[in-house]
Design an enzyme around this catalytic site. Structure first.
Site, short mmCIF file in Angstrom:
data_model
loop_
_atom_site.label_atom_id
_atom_site.label_comp_id
_atom_site.label_asym_id
_atom_site.label_seq_id
_atom_site.Cartn_x
_atom_site.Cartn_y
_atom_site.Cartn_z
N SER A 45 0.83 -1.20 0.00
CA SER A 45 0.00 0.00 0.00
C SER A 45 0.86 1.26 0.00
O SER A 45 1.68 1.45 -0.89
CB SER A 45 -0.97 -0.05 1.19
OG SER A 45 -2.05 0.83 1.00
N ASP A 185 -6.17 -4.07 -1.74
CA ASP A 185 -5.03 -3.69 -0.89
C ASP A 185 -4.31 -4.92 -0.32
O ASP A 185 -4.94 -5.85 0.18
CB ASP A 185 -5.54 -2.82 0.25
CG ASP A 185 -4.45 -2.11 1.00
OD1 ASP A 185 -3.69 -2.77 1.73
OD2 ASP A 185 -4.34 -0.88 0.86
#
Length: 334
Positions: A45, A185
């Protein structure tokens, strides 16, 4: 060209939205150490964005290139912040309202044209040909939506799309498709993934830069506090599992219980840590969406200070098979 040094280091960078600016500060300080060579990075991320910025900057102009590229990245994020998420730097009441809206409608409803300003920011700042030229091993984690497994994108596969996949919060963005597979994610299944460092020949000394606190005293009672703590626990779960496995292998090695050919498969990782999550305890979940330049630079300075302290206390241990971090005490007990 990589620096000639006996202190080679792997980095493991957590995700955490705008809190990734803390990691910006850590990296900004680390690259000033001429005796340290960052040879491998595993990241997720916001950590993935910092990782590609470091690699591209290093290939472009060494330590100064890293500093310039990281600053350009976070300036771009700050400028685009209002459109990156429905939150921005909202008040607690406005944040709660925006969260409620998102719980009722998906990004496919709220953003049918799949507009993602983050794409333009990363595209404008990062030269991905330089990422490949850096010589730094990169491992970026994303979560395969359908299989639920972690996918680690490695050298040669690192691209704008893999970075966006690693940073794709499903409440905010539509899944990122790569070669017919959909990704969210990476923090759900690897925040970050440590196993690539075991099998890749990366430096055994691993500096983990954490953004989510593992321990938070007190039982949350309010809805927002409960949501914050749930977020912290869920985005640490995969990492804690891997750290426990590493601690178990270390004990087997220390007790001489691994014999050939198993010794060829397992090796010791010396885990070091900058516990940014503890430094960031005062900041709630909503601040992960605060992209104001004043807030980002505040986090950067906090990260620089943490790196300064870590270098003074632990930097000399790189390459010595020593670490101040007791994995069993941290992740097995209490």
């Amino acid at each position: 060209m990589a620096k000639q040094t006996s202190r080679s280091l792997s980095l493991a960078l957590q995700g955490g939205g705008a809190h990734g600016a803390y990691t910006w500060g850590v990296l900004d300080r680390l690259v000033e150490e001429e005796s340290l060579e960052i040879s491998a990075i595993t990241a997720t991320s916001a950590g993935a964005m910092n990782a590609v910025a470091l690699a591209a900057g290093m290939a472009e102009n060494g330590a100064q290139g890293v500093k310039d590229t990281l600053e350009a990245l976070w300036r771009g994020i700050s400028r685009s912040g209002r459109s990156l998420t429905p939150y921005g730097a909202l008040s607690p009441i406005a944040f709660a309202y925006a969260s409620a809206v998102q719980s009722l409608a998906s990004p496919y409803d709220l953003n049918p044209f799949n507009i993602n300003p983050l794409r333009d920011v990363v595209k404008d700042v990062i030269d991905f040909s330089k990422v490949d030229d850096s010589g730094i091993q990169l491992f970026l984690s994303a979560t395969n939506v359908e299989s639920g497994h972690v996918t680690v994108f490695e050298d040669g596969d690192i691209s704008l799309d893999t970075v966006l996949a690693s940073a794709c919060l499903p409440q905010t963005f539509q899944a990122v498709e790569i070669d017919g597979e959909a990704y969210w994610d990476g923090g759900f299944m690897g925040n970050p993934s440590l196993f690539p460092l075991i099998y890749s020949g990366a430096p055994r000394d691993v500096l983990l830069v954490m953004l989510n606190p593992i321990r938070r005293d007190g039982v949350p009672k309010r809805a927002g506090e409960i949501q914050d703590r749930m977020n912290e626990i869920s985005f640490n779960a995969a990492l804690i599992g891997e750290l426990r496995a590493i601690a178990f292998v270390q004990r087997l090695l220390d007790d001489g219980m691994l014999k050939e050919p198993m010794l060829k498969k397992y090796r010791r990782l010396n885990i070091h840590a900058i516990k940014g999550g503890q430094d960031l305890l005062e900041f709630s979940l909503r601040t992960k969406y605060d992209t104001s330049w004043s807030f980002l630079t505040k986090l950067k300075e906090m990260g620089r200070a943490a790196a300064e302290s870590w270098l003074a206390e632990c930097g000399q241990m790189i390459g010595t098979n020593q670490t101040h971090l007791d994995l069993r005490k941290e992740f097995f007990e209490g």
